[in-house]
Design a protein around this motif. Structure first.
Motif, short mmCIF file in Angstrom:
data_model
loop_
_atom_site.label_atom_id
_atom_site.label_comp_id
_atom_site.label_asym_id
_atom_site.label_seq_id
_atom_site.Cartn_x
_atom_site.Cartn_y
_atom_site.Cartn_z
N VAL A 1 -19.54 6.55 22.00
CA VAL A 1 -19.13 7.96 21.89
C VAL A 1 -18.01 8.14 20.86
O VAL A 1 -17.44 9.21 20.75
N GLY A 2 -17.73 7.09 20.13
CA GLY A 2 -16.80 7.19 19.02
C GLY A 2 -15.36 6.86 19.30
O GLY A 2 -14.50 7.04 18.43
N ARG A 3 -15.07 6.35 20.46
CA ARG A 3 -13.70 5.98 20.77
C ARG A 3 -13.37 4.63 20.12
O ARG A 3 -14.13 3.69 20.21
N ALA A 4 -12.20 4.59 19.50
CA ALA A 4 -11.79 3.39 18.76
C ALA A 4 -10.63 2.69 19.46
O ALA A 4 -9.78 3.34 20.07
N HIS A 5 -10.65 1.38 19.36
CA HIS A 5 -9.55 0.57 19.89
C HIS A 5 -9.25 -0.52 18.88
O HIS A 5 -10.16 -0.99 18.17
N TYR A 6 -7.98 -0.94 18.83
CA TYR A 6 -7.55 -1.88 17.81
C TYR A 6 -6.78 -3.05 18.41
O TYR A 6 -6.10 -2.90 19.43
N GLY A 7 -6.88 -4.18 17.73
CA GLY A 7 -6.02 -5.29 18.08
C GLY A 7 -4.59 -4.95 17.70
O GLY A 7 -4.34 -4.21 16.75
N THR A 8 -3.63 -5.50 18.43
CA THR A 8 -2.24 -5.11 18.22
C THR A 8 -1.74 -5.50 16.82
O THR A 8 -0.88 -4.81 16.26
N SER A 9 -2.28 -6.56 16.26
CA SER A 9 -1.79 -7.01 14.96
C SER A 9 -2.22 -6.11 13.81
O SER A 9 -1.67 -6.19 12.71
N LEU B 1 -2.92 -2.61 14.40
CA LEU B 1 -2.68 -1.22 14.79
C LEU B 1 -1.80 -0.52 13.75
O LEU B 1 -0.75 -1.04 13.36
N GLY B 2 -2.28 0.62 13.30
CA GLY B 2 -1.54 1.39 12.32
C GLY B 2 -1.86 1.03 10.89
O GLY B 2 -1.44 1.73 9.96
N ARG B 3 -2.57 -0.07 10.69
CA ARG B 3 -2.91 -0.50 9.32
C ARG B 3 -4.41 -0.44 9.05
O ARG B 3 -4.83 -0.20 7.92
N PHE B 4 -5.21 -0.68 10.08
CA PHE B 4 -6.66 -0.70 9.94
C PHE B 4 -7.25 0.52 10.65
O PHE B 4 -6.73 0.97 11.67
N LEU C 1 -14.62 -0.73 8.20
CA LEU C 1 -13.27 -1.12 8.57
C LEU C 1 -12.39 -0.95 7.33
O LEU C 1 -12.52 -1.70 6.36
N GLN C 2 -11.57 0.08 7.36
CA GLN C 2 -10.63 0.32 6.27
C GLN C 2 -9.35 -0.45 6.57
O GLN C 2 -8.71 -0.20 7.59
N MET C 3 -9.00 -1.35 5.67
CA MET C 3 -7.83 -2.20 5.88
C MET C 3 -6.78 -1.86 4.83
O MET C 3 -7.07 -1.89 3.63
N SER C 4 -5.60 -1.53 5.29
CA SER C 4 -4.50 -1.18 4.39
C SER C 4 -3.28 -2.03 4.72
O SER C 4 -3.23 -2.66 5.77
N SER C 5 -2.33 -2.00 3.80
CA SER C 5 -1.10 -2.79 3.99
C SER C 5 -1.44 -4.22 4.38
O SER C 5 -0.85 -4.78 5.31
N LEU C 6 -2.36 -4.78 3.67
CA LEU C 6 -2.84 -6.12 4.01
C LEU C 6 -1.74 -7.16 3.82
O LEU C 6 -0.92 -7.08 2.90
N ARG C 7 -1.78 -8.15 4.70
CA ARG C 7 -0.79 -9.23 4.70
C ARG C 7 -1.52 -10.56 4.58
O ARG C 7 -2.69 -10.66 4.93
N PRO C 8 -0.84 -11.58 4.15
CA PRO C 8 -1.50 -12.89 4.06
C PRO C 8 -2.10 -13.36 5.39
O PRO C 8 -3.13 -14.03 5.39
#
Length: 119
Positions: free
Chosen positions: A53-61, A63-66, A79-86
């Motif tokens: 039904v379109g509900r999204a959930h994220y891993g804590t690492s 959250l806020g970036r993907f 999956l849009q990934m931003s502020s990527l880290r090593p």
């Protein structure tokens, strides 16, 4: 369900990347479409999931970036990934989790795509 994932590559820290996952049938009939990632020697980690039904959930690492999104007409999940880290470097895989015949759960996987975050 056949899944085809693509979009990985090399990106600098702080950069962005978008992964795509194409499903062979309607994702409305799939209970959850999920992106996982894994690095050598480590357990698979849930990155983001979207339910039927379109509900999204994220891993804590992440959250806020993907951001996970979907197009039910095209049977696509992104999956849009931003502020990527090593430490986001991993093989990312797309998963479909669904009921078969209303009783048995099934999991199908797409081929992983490598994401490398490095300067």
């Amino acid at each position: 369900v056949q899944l085809q994932a693509c979009g990985g590559g090399l990106v600098q820290p702080g950069g962005s990347l978008r992964l795509s996952c194409a499903a062979s049938r309607s994702i409305l009939s799939i209970n959850a479409m999920t992106w996982y990632r894994q690095t050598p020697g480590n357990q698979r980690e849930l990155v983001a999931t979207v339910d039927s039904v379109g509900r999204a959930h994220y891993g804590t690492s992440v959250l806020g970036r993907f951001t996970i999104s979907r197009d039910t007409a095209k049977n696509m999940v992104w999956l849009q990934m931003s502020s990527l880290r090593p430490d986001d470097t991993a093989v990312y895989s797309c998963n479909a989790h669904y009921l078969v015949d209303g009783r048995t759960w099934a999991d199908d996987w797409g081929k992983g795509t490598q994401v490398t975050v490095s300067s």
